[in-house]
Design an enzyme around this catalytic site. Structure first.
Site, short mmCIF file in Angstrom:
data_model
loop_
_atom_site.label_atom_id
_atom_site.label_comp_id
_atom_site.label_asym_id
_atom_site.label_seq_id
_atom_site.Cartn_x
_atom_site.Cartn_y
_atom_site.Cartn_z
N LYS A 44 0.86 -1.19 0.00
CA LYS A 44 0.00 0.00 0.00
C LYS A 44 0.89 1.23 0.00
O LYS A 44 2.02 1.19 0.52
CB LYS A 44 -0.87 0.02 1.26
CG LYS A 44 -2.09 0.88 1.13
CD LYS A 44 -3.11 0.20 0.26
CE LYS A 44 -4.49 0.73 0.38
NZ LYS A 44 -5.47 -0.28 -0.06
N1 GLU Z 1 -7.16 -0.06 -3.28
C1 GLU Z 1 -7.94 -1.22 -3.54
C2 GLU Z 1 -7.98 -2.12 -2.32
O1 GLU Z 1 -7.78 -1.68 -1.22
C3 GLU Z 1 -7.50 -1.95 -4.80
C4 GLU Z 1 -6.12 -2.47 -4.80
C5 GLU Z 1 -5.67 -3.02 -6.16
O2 GLU Z 1 -6.50 -3.08 -7.05
O3 GLU Z 1 -4.50 -3.35 -6.27
O4 GLU Z 1 -8.30 -3.27 -2.40
#
Ligand code: GLU
Length: 426
Positions: free
Chosen positions: A115
């Site tokens: 993240k």
């Molecule tokens: N930000 C989204 C999540 O928390 C998508 C992450 C992604 O598609 O890599 O799942």
């Protein structure tokens, strides 16, 4: 661009990473996880903090803080979104990165977890400043990103355009177009059909699976949704499509309640003509964000921010089922309160996994250079999420635990199995 999300309404019950770990600890104990594996799974592989100096439109220089945490890559390249917010902290990004590892394992896609984020307030930035921040953040991390390394995606306050700038910046540094380095791009730049809708659609898919398993009929099911951004507004439309009644919605301007059912198309139209908000929406009574969560309903879907259901308000929640569209909307201290009230919680790492699942499809399509139809995307999304829902439900029954702990158990089992088969290098 629509950057409006409700702010957290309750103080945090816990540090976010500790909150994640307290659920992990319960699952680890049930699995009798050996101490070395426990330490391995707990510890992020890499925590990057980078400074992002930008020349603002007025000529002054401002330095922003950027983060990327790579939690684990044993199952494949790390995957996870990038959020832009004035409130982010390293602990929050670490928790969110670990959740991505568990989420990808639960839907059984070949990714680890990561993240990232930039501490900034997109509401006060111009589009040019936003683009500069995105490009400099990407350039600083260009050695860590990559289709086989770490693949960002949208998250809170980031969108398709920002993903397009990330793809372009990374490609410029690598001297070739590398579409698979980031997902959630515009379809015109190698994005997948159905990616924008995927998280909201996934919320409905797992909610429908929960309804079926627990004998709830869609046409007799009332829904309250917190957050009317990408996830909440799509989920609302999806719930209407299967015959449910959406009786409460909310955004930064507050909550809107109509026990007879809200006309979601009217709410979407209203949002378009009111600078992206529901301000002055007439078809409903105005309630506060706190009151919205406590409305009588069958399903409550928190689709906004972390830390909305805490030990302070959990006792007053009246929903029978909570389906977590946001990441971390329930604090660890609220879990036992909800459980003692008999509320079924479909946890975030399952309920909002539709987004990363279609991100996986996007990555596959980019690498193949061959793009699927919307029907293919949706059919595969349904299958993967339904299988994940059943696998988590089976673990819950087998270990006699709630679905959140069952989801952690499934994730830990899968990551540990991969680790043991690969072995430790060192
Ligand atoms: N930000 C989204 C999540 O928390 C998508 C992450 C992604 O598609 O890599 O799942």
């Amino acid at each position: 661009m629509n950057y409006i999300e409700p702010a957290p309404i309750n103080p945090q019950d816990d540090d976010p990473f500790e909150s994640m770990m307290s659920r992990f600890d319960i699952a680890a104990e049930i699995l009798n996880l050996e101490p070395g594996i426990y330490d391995y799974l707990k510890t992020p592989q890499m925590e990057i903090k980078t400074s992002i100096p930008i020349q603002m439109d007025d000529g002054t220089i401002e330095v922003f803080e950027g983060y990327r945490v790579i939690h684990n890559t044993v199952r494949g390249p790390s995957k996870g979104g990038i959020r832009y917010s004035p409130d982010i902290s390293l602990s929050e990004i670490k928790a969110l990165a670990a959740w991505m590892t568990w989420k990808c394992a639960i839907v059984n896609i070949p990714f680890g977890g990561a993240k990232g984020g930039v501490k900034c307030d997109p509401k006060v930035l111009t589009p040019i400043e936003l683009e500069k921040i995105t490009r400099r953040y990407t350039a600083n991390l260009a050695d860590f990103f990559g289709p086989e390394r770490d693949i960002p995606a949208p998250d809170v306050n980031t969108n398709e355009q920002i993903m397009g700038w990330i793809m372009d910046t990374y490609s410029m540094h690598h001297r070739r177009t590398v579409t698979a380095v980031v997902t959630g791009k515009p379809t015109f730049l190698g994005g997948s059909l159905g990616r924008v809708e995927a998280t909201g659609r996934g919320v409905r898919v797992v909610a429908a699976a929960a309804m079926e398993r627990h004998g709830m009929k869609p046409e007799e099911t009332s829904i309250v949704i917190q957050g009317f951004g990408n996830v909440g507004s799509i989920a609302a439309q999806e719930f209407i499509d299967i015959g449910c009644k959406v009786i409460g919605i909310s955004d930064v301007t507050g909550g809107y309640y109509n026990p007879k059912g809200i006309d979601i198309n009217a709410a979407l139209e209203h949002r378009k003509s009111h600078q992206g908000t529901l301000a002055d929406f007439k078809d409903a009574d105005q309630v506060s964000n706190e009151e919205l969560l406590e409305l009588p309903c069958d399903i409550l879907a928190p689709c906004a921010m972390e830390d909305q259901i805490t030990r302070k308000n959990a006792e007053r929640i009246q929903a029978k089922v909570i389906v977590e569209g946001a990441n971390g909307p329930t604090t660890a201290k609220a879990d036992p309160i909800l459980e003692s009230k008999g509320i079924l919680v479909v946890p975030d790492i399952l309920a909002n996994a539709g987004g990363v699942t279609v991100s996986y499809f996007e990555w596959v399509q980019d690498r193949m250079g061959y793009f699927w139809t919307a029907e293919d995307v949706n059919e595969r999304l349904n299958r993967i999420l339904s299988e994940a829902f059943n696998a988590v439900s089976d673990r819950a029954e087998k270990h006699n635990v709630n679905m959140r702990i069952a989801a952690y158990i499934l994730a830990i089992e899968r990551v540990t199995k991969t680790l043991k088969l690969r072995g430790i290098y060192g």
